[in-house]
Every structure is written in C-alpha cells, then in structure tokens.
Scaffold this motif. Structure first.
Motif, short mmCIF file in Angstrom:
data_model
loop_
_atom_site.label_atom_id
_atom_site.label_comp_id
_atom_site.label_asym_id
_atom_site.label_seq_id
_atom_site.Cartn_x
_atom_site.Cartn_y
_atom_site.Cartn_z
N ALA A 142 40.25 40.50 35.55
CA ALA A 142 41.43 39.63 35.55
C ALA A 142 42.56 40.18 36.41
O ALA A 142 43.56 39.49 36.60
CB ALA A 142 41.92 39.41 34.12
N GLY A 143 42.44 41.43 36.87
CA GLY A 143 43.52 42.03 37.64
C GLY A 143 44.66 42.54 36.80
O GLY A 143 45.59 43.15 37.31
N ILE A 144 44.62 42.29 35.49
CA ILE A 144 45.68 42.67 34.57
C ILE A 144 45.07 42.92 33.21
O ILE A 144 44.07 42.29 32.84
CB ILE A 144 46.76 41.57 34.49
N ASP A 145 45.64 43.88 32.45
CA ASP A 145 45.19 44.15 31.08
C ASP A 145 46.17 43.46 30.15
O ASP A 145 47.34 43.85 30.04
CB ASP A 145 45.17 45.66 30.82
N LEU A 146 45.70 42.43 29.45
CA LEU A 146 46.62 41.51 28.78
C LEU A 146 46.02 40.93 27.51
O LEU A 146 44.82 40.68 27.43
CB LEU A 146 46.98 40.40 29.77
N MET A 147 46.88 40.72 26.52
CA MET A 147 46.54 39.96 25.32
C MET A 147 47.47 38.74 25.28
O MET A 147 48.64 38.85 25.60
CB MET A 147 46.76 40.80 24.07
N GLU A 165 49.98 46.37 41.94
CA GLU A 165 50.04 45.88 40.56
C GLU A 165 51.35 45.16 40.30
O GLU A 165 51.36 44.10 39.65
CB GLU A 165 49.87 47.04 39.58
N VAL A 166 52.44 45.70 40.77
CA VAL A 166 53.74 45.05 40.59
C VAL A 166 53.74 43.67 41.24
O VAL A 166 54.17 42.67 40.64
CB VAL A 166 54.87 45.91 41.18
N ARG A 167 53.25 43.59 42.46
CA ARG A 167 53.26 42.31 43.17
C ARG A 167 52.33 41.29 42.50
O ARG A 167 52.66 40.10 42.43
CB ARG A 167 52.87 42.53 44.64
N LEU A 168 51.20 41.75 41.97
CA LEU A 168 50.33 40.83 41.23
C LEU A 168 51.02 40.35 39.96
O LEU A 168 51.02 39.15 39.66
CB LEU A 168 49.01 41.52 40.88
N HIS A 169 51.63 41.27 39.22
CA HIS A 169 52.30 40.87 37.98
C HIS A 169 53.46 39.92 38.25
O HIS A 169 53.68 38.96 37.49
CB HIS A 169 52.80 42.10 37.23
N LEU A 170 54.20 40.16 39.32
CA LEU A 170 55.27 39.25 39.70
C LEU A 170 54.70 37.87 40.05
O LEU A 170 55.27 36.84 39.66
CB LEU A 170 56.05 39.80 40.89
N SER A 171 53.59 37.86 40.76
CA SER A 171 52.95 36.59 41.11
C SER A 171 52.54 35.82 39.87
O SER A 171 52.82 34.61 39.74
CB SER A 171 51.71 36.85 41.99
N LEU A 172 51.87 36.50 38.94
CA LEU A 172 51.42 35.84 37.72
C LEU A 172 52.61 35.34 36.89
O LEU A 172 52.56 34.25 36.31
CB LEU A 172 50.55 36.80 36.89
N TRP A 231 43.63 41.57 45.32
CA TRP A 231 44.03 42.10 44.02
C TRP A 231 43.08 41.67 42.90
O TRP A 231 42.82 42.42 41.98
CB TRP A 231 45.43 41.62 43.66
N THR A 232 42.59 40.42 42.95
CA THR A 232 41.87 39.85 41.81
C THR A 232 40.44 39.41 42.13
O THR A 232 39.67 39.12 41.21
CB THR A 232 42.62 38.63 41.27
N GLY A 233 40.09 39.32 43.41
CA GLY A 233 38.79 38.80 43.78
C GLY A 233 38.76 37.29 43.88
O GLY A 233 37.72 36.70 44.21
N LEU A 234 39.89 36.63 43.58
CA LEU A 234 39.98 35.18 43.58
C LEU A 234 41.25 34.73 44.31
O LEU A 234 42.23 35.47 44.36
CB LEU A 234 40.01 34.63 42.15
N THR A 235 41.24 33.53 44.86
CA THR A 235 42.46 32.95 45.39
C THR A 235 43.34 32.51 44.21
O THR A 235 42.85 32.37 43.07
CB THR A 235 42.17 31.73 46.27
N PRO A 236 44.63 32.25 44.42
CA PRO A 236 45.47 31.78 43.31
C PRO A 236 44.93 30.54 42.62
O PRO A 236 44.97 30.43 41.39
CB PRO A 236 46.82 31.51 43.99
N THR A 237 44.42 29.59 43.40
CA THR A 237 43.87 28.37 42.81
C THR A 237 42.63 28.67 41.98
O THR A 237 42.48 28.16 40.86
CB THR A 237 43.53 27.36 43.92
#
Length: 348
Positions: free
Chosen positions: A201-206, A294-301, A333-339
């Motif tokens: 998922a690119g992030i560790d999240l609950m 990681e910061v840029r991915l988290h900001l994006s999400l 970052w994630t292996g996937l496009t945003p869409t």
C-alpha cells in the motif's frame, strides 16, 4: 540557519534510551519458547542475557533493531511478531499501561498511545488523521526501525487491534494496509487482521469509521485514569520529548514541505552538514531520499482522500513539473498510478 537553542533535540541510533525490560524482554521470552537459541538472538547486539532482564537497563535503537532482525531470521517471523504484538498493550509500562487499560473509548486509547509513544511504542510513531467519515492511524519510523520495520509495524498493528477489541468488548472493524510486499503465505495476517488486510500500500495504516472513536467502553475508572495521567506526565522526562532522527526529519518535512524540500535545507535547520545528516541517518538504517519519498506520498494521500483534491492540484502542491511526472513518481512509490491506487484500495 536556526538558532542552536531553537533546534529540536533528537537521540542517535547508538544512544541508549529505550527500556530493555519491556518490549525487548517480551520478544526474547517468546522467541525462547519457540526453541530459538539465546546466543543467536543476542548475536552482534552487545547484550548479555542478564541485560534484558535488568529493570534499569537501556537499549539503543540500533541494538533493538539488531535484536529484532535476529529473531526474524530464526523462525516464522510473521507468526511470532503478531503474537508479540498481541501482548504489547496495555503491557507493563507503569502508569502509561494503566492509562491504556482505563481508556473510556477508542479515542482516549489512541491519544494515550500517541502522547506517550516513547514508552509504549518507542520504535515507531503513530499519527492520527480524521475526516468526516474515517479515522486513520498510520505509522512512521521513530528512531531507526530500518529493515526491522515490517516486523515492528505488523506487531504494533496486532497490538492495537488486540487491545482495542479487548477493551471494547467486541471486534472493532479495523481495516489494515501494509507497506511491505505481499508474503507467499498470508494466513497468519488474515487470522490477526481479518480479510481486510492489504499489502503493497506504500503506507502502514489502520482505518476505522470515526463513529467508533467515541463509543463508550465499560469497566473503566475515571479516578484511576486521572491518577495515572498525572503520574505519566510527571515521569515524562526531557529525553522522552526528543525524537529519533528519522522521525524528526519526517516531521520537519511534513509540516514545511515547501521550505524543507532538500537535504541541504534540512541539514542547515538541524545545524549539521549534509554529509553528517546522511551519515547519521545511515546509522538509523534510513536515508534522506526514502523519508522524502514517504513524506510526499503521505501528503499526496492526505490531499487526495482527506481534502478531496484533484490529481492536478496535488501535483502542483508538490511542485511537480507536470501531471505525467507526478504519476510516474506516485507509481514509483506505490507500484500504481493515482487512479489505479484509488480503485485498488477503495479509500472512499
């Protein structure tokens, strides 16, 4: 450059600040029940068996990381770390554990975990973000988790899920996303987290719907909780207010992405050379580039799913040259496009 008196403090990877008789002792104890050899568990840690059991002994982040990697290399890591995690909370950490045990609802539990994370989860930092429907608890490196991060994150998520289910008296509908690659055998994770667990998922999240935050829990004492809170505040010493270096770099970049978007800017703010910062992060088994990504991915999400921004707006906010460049970065970052990511993880 910032004034020396204004610079935030941090502890290094080699500084002995983490209690040995809490999480580390429990992990070693569980490993020994799996017939793992104690000499191999402690290899290259500089620890003696008696150190783990001393009430006043402290570990460095580097030593704790080495211990975890030793444990993970000896057996079925996923089964053991999930079991370890299920016993972490409320735990035996003094008044902070009492606070957890007497949480009146999920919000109080999470606030305690975040406020006293140095005692309760010193290796990883929990962050809570909410929108109108969902609440997200996500984890970042506190002081040098490095290669031990997948083991640690899964354990902590197991711990939060187990403890909150027990305190709530029911199974809470947590959804789990993990940054790590999908293992060949996911059965242990499915047992621990349910069918909602997702990997890569690119992030560790609950994630949980926000109305669960304030549903009252039975069996708590306001008097005991107030006393434990006062005692916890008293023992929260100067060292506990410091950050590990990876956490500090993450926080600075997260709060000021437009100002601290380069290694030189971060280094100047922290009052050290770029070479020194890179060296100290390496000691934490971390890199500036990994934290920056990681910061840029988290900001994006956050902008996508909390603020509801368009892909074009997020790309502009991150100062990407164009949308195509942003899509390439997001896929790296994630292996996937945003869409694709939005459809795959269904965060709506």
């Amino acid at each position: 450059m910032s004034n020396k008196a204004d610079r935030p403090e941090f502890y290094t990877a080699e500084e002995q600040v983490l209690p040995a008789h809490h999480q580390a002792a429990l992990l070693v104890e569980l490993a020994l029940t799996r017939n793992m050899r104690e000499d191999r568990l402690l290899k290259h840690t500089g620890l003696f068996p008696s150190d783990i059991r001393k009430a006043n002994h402290k570990l460095s982040a580097a030593t704790f990381r080495r211990l975890i990697l030793n444990v993970a290399s000896q057996g079925d890591g996923s089964e053991l770390n999930l079991l370890w995690g299920s016993q972490l909370f409320p735990g035996h950490y003094g008044p902070q554990s009492t606070l957890l045990a007497h949480s009146g609802n999920l919000m109080e539990f999470l606030q305690t975990l975040i406020r006293f994370r140095f005692h309760l989860c010193p290796f990883m930092t929990p962050h809570l973000v909410r929108d109108e429907r969902w609440s997200y608890l996500y984890w970042t490196d506190a002081g040098g988790a490095g290669r031990a991060r997948p083991f640690l994150v899964a354990a902590l998520i197991s711990g939060v899920r187990s403890a909150t289910n027990w305190l709530a008296g029911e199974t809470l509908p947590w959804q789990v996303c993990l940054k790590q690659p999908k293992p060949v055998d996911t059965s242990d994770y499915l047992v621990a987290f349910g069918e909602s667990v997702r990997f890569e998922a690119g992030i560790d999240l609950m994630r949980i719907e926000s109305h669960w935050l304030f549903k009252p829990w039975d069996g708590t004492s306001e008097m005991v909780r107030a006393s434990a809170l006062a005692e916890s505040e008293q023992v929260l010493g100067k060292a506990d207010r410091r950050h590990g270096l990876p956490e500090l770099v993450y926080r600075v970049m997260r709060r000021h992405p437009d100002v601290f978007g380069s290694l030189d800017a971060i280094s100047e703010y922290l009052g050290m050379s770029s070479a020194t910062l890179k060296r100290r992060l390496k000691e934490c088994d971390a890199t500036y580039q990994a934290i920056h990504d990681e910061v840029r991915l988290h900001l994006s999400l956050y902008q996508f799913y909390i603020k509801g921004w368009s892909q074009e707006d997020v790309a502009s906010y991150l100062n990407c040259s164009d949308d195509a460049n942003f899509r390439r970065m997001f896929k790296r970052w994630t292996g996937l496009t945003p869409t694709e990511y939005r459809k795959h993880f269904q965060f709506q």
